[in-house]
Design an enzyme around this catalytic site. Structure first.
Site, PDB file in Angstrom:
ATOM      1  N   LEU A 141      48.973  46.778  39.888  1.00 33.24           N
ATOM      2  CA  LEU A 141      47.648  47.114  39.383  1.00 33.24           C
ATOM      3  C   LEU A 141      47.095  45.878  38.689  1.00 33.24           C
ATOM      4  O   LEU A 141      47.848  45.078  38.142  1.00 33.24           O
ATOM      5  CB  LEU A 141      47.716  48.273  38.377  1.00 33.24           C
ATOM      6  CG  LEU A 141      48.163  49.644  38.891  1.00 33.24           C
ATOM      7  CD1 LEU A 141      48.265  50.627  37.725  1.00 33.24           C
ATOM      8  CD2 LEU A 141      47.212  50.176  39.945  1.00 33.24           C
ATOM      9  N   ASP A 142      45.773  45.723  38.711  1.00 31.26           N
ATOM     10  CA  ASP A 142      45.162  44.617  37.986  1.00 31.26           C
ATOM     11  C   ASP A 142      45.528  44.697  36.503  1.00 31.26           C
ATOM     12  O   ASP A 142      45.798  45.780  35.978  1.00 31.26           O
ATOM     13  CB  ASP A 142      43.636  44.655  38.127  1.00 31.26           C
ATOM     14  CG  ASP A 142      43.180  44.386  39.550  1.00 31.26           C
ATOM     15  OD1 ASP A 142      43.922  43.721  40.289  1.00 31.26           O
ATOM     16  OD2 ASP A 142      42.087  44.857  39.913  1.00 31.26           O
ATOM     17  N   LYS A 143      45.505  43.563  35.836  1.00 31.76           N
ATOM     18  CA  LYS A 143      45.863  43.502  34.417  1.00 31.76           C
ATOM     19  C   LYS A 143      45.120  44.557  33.596  1.00 31.76           C
ATOM     20  O   LYS A 143      45.727  45.259  32.782  1.00 31.76           O
ATOM     21  CB  LYS A 143      45.544  42.110  33.872  1.00 31.76           C
ATOM     22  CG  LYS A 143      45.727  41.968  32.365  1.00 31.76           C
ATOM     23  CD  LYS A 143      45.296  40.594  31.880  1.00 31.76           C
ATOM     24  CE  LYS A 143      45.378  40.484  30.361  1.00 31.76           C
ATOM     25  NZ  LYS A 143      44.936  39.156  29.872  1.00 31.76           N
ATOM     26  N   THR A 145      43.555  47.290  34.640  1.00 35.66           N
ATOM     27  CA  THR A 145      43.553  48.643  35.195  1.00 35.66           C
ATOM     28  C   THR A 145      44.804  49.354  34.695  1.00 35.66           C
ATOM     29  O   THR A 145      45.909  48.825  34.803  1.00 35.66           O
ATOM     30  CB  THR A 145      43.543  48.619  36.734  1.00 35.66           C
ATOM     31  OG1 THR A 145      42.340  47.988  37.189  1.00 35.66           O
ATOM     32  CG2 THR A 145      43.611  50.027  37.296  1.00 35.66           C
ATOM     33  N   ARG A 252      37.002  48.260  43.072  1.00 34.47           N
ATOM     34  CA  ARG A 252      35.949  47.578  42.309  1.00 34.47           C
ATOM     35  C   ARG A 252      34.895  46.977  43.235  1.00 34.47           C
ATOM     36  O   ARG A 252      33.689  47.086  42.979  1.00 34.47           O
ATOM     37  CB  ARG A 252      36.586  46.509  41.433  1.00 34.47           C
ATOM     38  CG  ARG A 252      37.547  47.080  40.388  1.00 34.47           C
ATOM     39  CD  ARG A 252      38.469  46.025  39.805  1.00 34.47           C
ATOM     40  NE  ARG A 252      37.721  44.991  39.090  1.00 34.47           N
ATOM     41  CZ  ARG A 252      38.281  43.876  38.627  1.00 34.47           C
ATOM     42  NH1 ARG A 252      39.575  43.653  38.825  1.00 34.47           N
ATOM     43  NH2 ARG A 252      37.553  42.989  37.977  1.00 34.47           N
TER      44      ARG A 252
END
Length: 331
Positions: A141-143, A145, A252
């Site tokens: 997961l993105d930092k 998120t 996104r």
């Protein structure tokens, strides 16, 4: 047959990605058959040459030699970072990742990552397939998120889970759902966004919708949960996004393409920040000051790699998204 496909069938405990990495490292050698230049000579030794491409075809009765590099200790150091563990056994661990935590070490984030925390929590029992920097990591997961993630403790579990993620849930084994607070309001209650993604032509750090030839297929299923329309103006919405594919920044970018970027998104949502002015306080202040993309991976379902049981885990909205949602619902 492609060499990586042949190896994947012959070595079921290795993921296709791991085998392709070995080929790239020069660890797979093609052994040409013994030969005679003419009948008067002795048989010459087989010659060896490294395989240069995973997609190269191999002819029948050709030998391959694989040299596995020695196991290396993971470079990231174990760190006693608290984890919100949703489930754990001898094969997998499921956690609720907080926003702000990087998944694995990289330039600028050498420690304090999920990997550092897992190394301490699991005391060395993590799959090595992810390599030195990413032990046990099956997906990311993105930092900024938050939400549900799974890590593998054994190589066998890692391969089985990687296969589920690679198939994008085509067999119903994998289920991934997110909740997002977005600017504006989608036109339809349910939408399927099918738009290929690739690196943005003018900014390689960003992703963008590109042509089929330049990108990879990406599909997101979007359903509106709630609409927030003070004075009849479609200012914001709560949407559920289910992934059919899993590309970098997929949700996104897809939501931005639809004109409904994620609130707080510093990369893809800056142009819509003025929409907060249409909100009364405290919603206006909370939206303007939201310090990350309001995106949460609330659900993850998968088939257990050992038992074959379908497991589904949910993580509640984090406090920052809960507060913003409550302020919008109070309009």
């Amino acid at each position: 047959m492609r060499i990586d496909k042949l190896l994947a069938e012959a070595l079921p405990d290795f993921s296709r990605a791991r085998l392709q990495a070995l080929i790239a490292e020069g660890a797979v050698t093609l052994m040409d058959a013994p030969y005679k230049e003419d009948e008067s000579q002795d048989v010459q030794d087989a010659t060896a040459r490294p395989v240069r491409s995973a997609s190269a075809k191999i002819q029948p009765e050709t030998a391959l030699d694989i040299t596995l590099p020695p196991l290396k200790a993971a470079e990231p150091v174990p760190q006693a970072i608290p984890l919100d563990v949703l489930y754990e056994d001898n094969h997998v661990i499921v956690i609720n990742k907080p926003a702000g935590m990087v998944v694995h070490p990289a330039a600028g984030n050498e420690d304090g990552t999920l990997v550092n925390a897992l190394l301490h929590h699991c005391a060395g029992s993590l799959s090595g397939i992810g390599g030195v920097a990413r032990p046990g990591i099956v997906h990311r997961l993105d930092k900024d998120t938050s939400g549900v993630m799974i890590a593998a403790k054994t190589d066998q579990a890692h391969k089985a889970l990687a296969d589920q993620f690679a198939s994008h849930g085509a067999d119903g084994a994998l289920e991934r759902a997110y909740l997002a607070l977005v600017w504006g309001s989608p036109k339809r209650q349910k939408t399927i966004i099918d738009a290929p993604l690739g690196r943005a032509p003018h900014d390689r750090k960003k992703m963008a919708v590109v042509s089929e030839a330049a990108g990879r297929r990406a599909v997101t299923h979007v359903e509106v949960r709630e609409r927030f329309e003070p004075d009849g103006k479609p200012v914001a919405a709560l949407v559920e996004c289910r992934l059919e594919t899993g590309r970098t920044h997929q949700i996104r970018v897809h939501l931005t393409r639809e004109g409904t970027p994620v609130i707080g998104d510093p990369v893809y949502g800056r142009s819509h920040m003025t929409m907060a002015n249409a909100l009364p306080d405290p919603a206006r202040s909370l939206a303007k000051s939201f310090s990350r993309q309001a995106l949460h991976a609330y659900l993850l379902g998968f088939t257990h790699p050992e038992t074959g049981e379908k497991l589904v885990f949910e993580a509640p909205l984090p406090e920052d998204m809960t507060a913003l949602l409550a302020s919008l619902e109070a309009l």
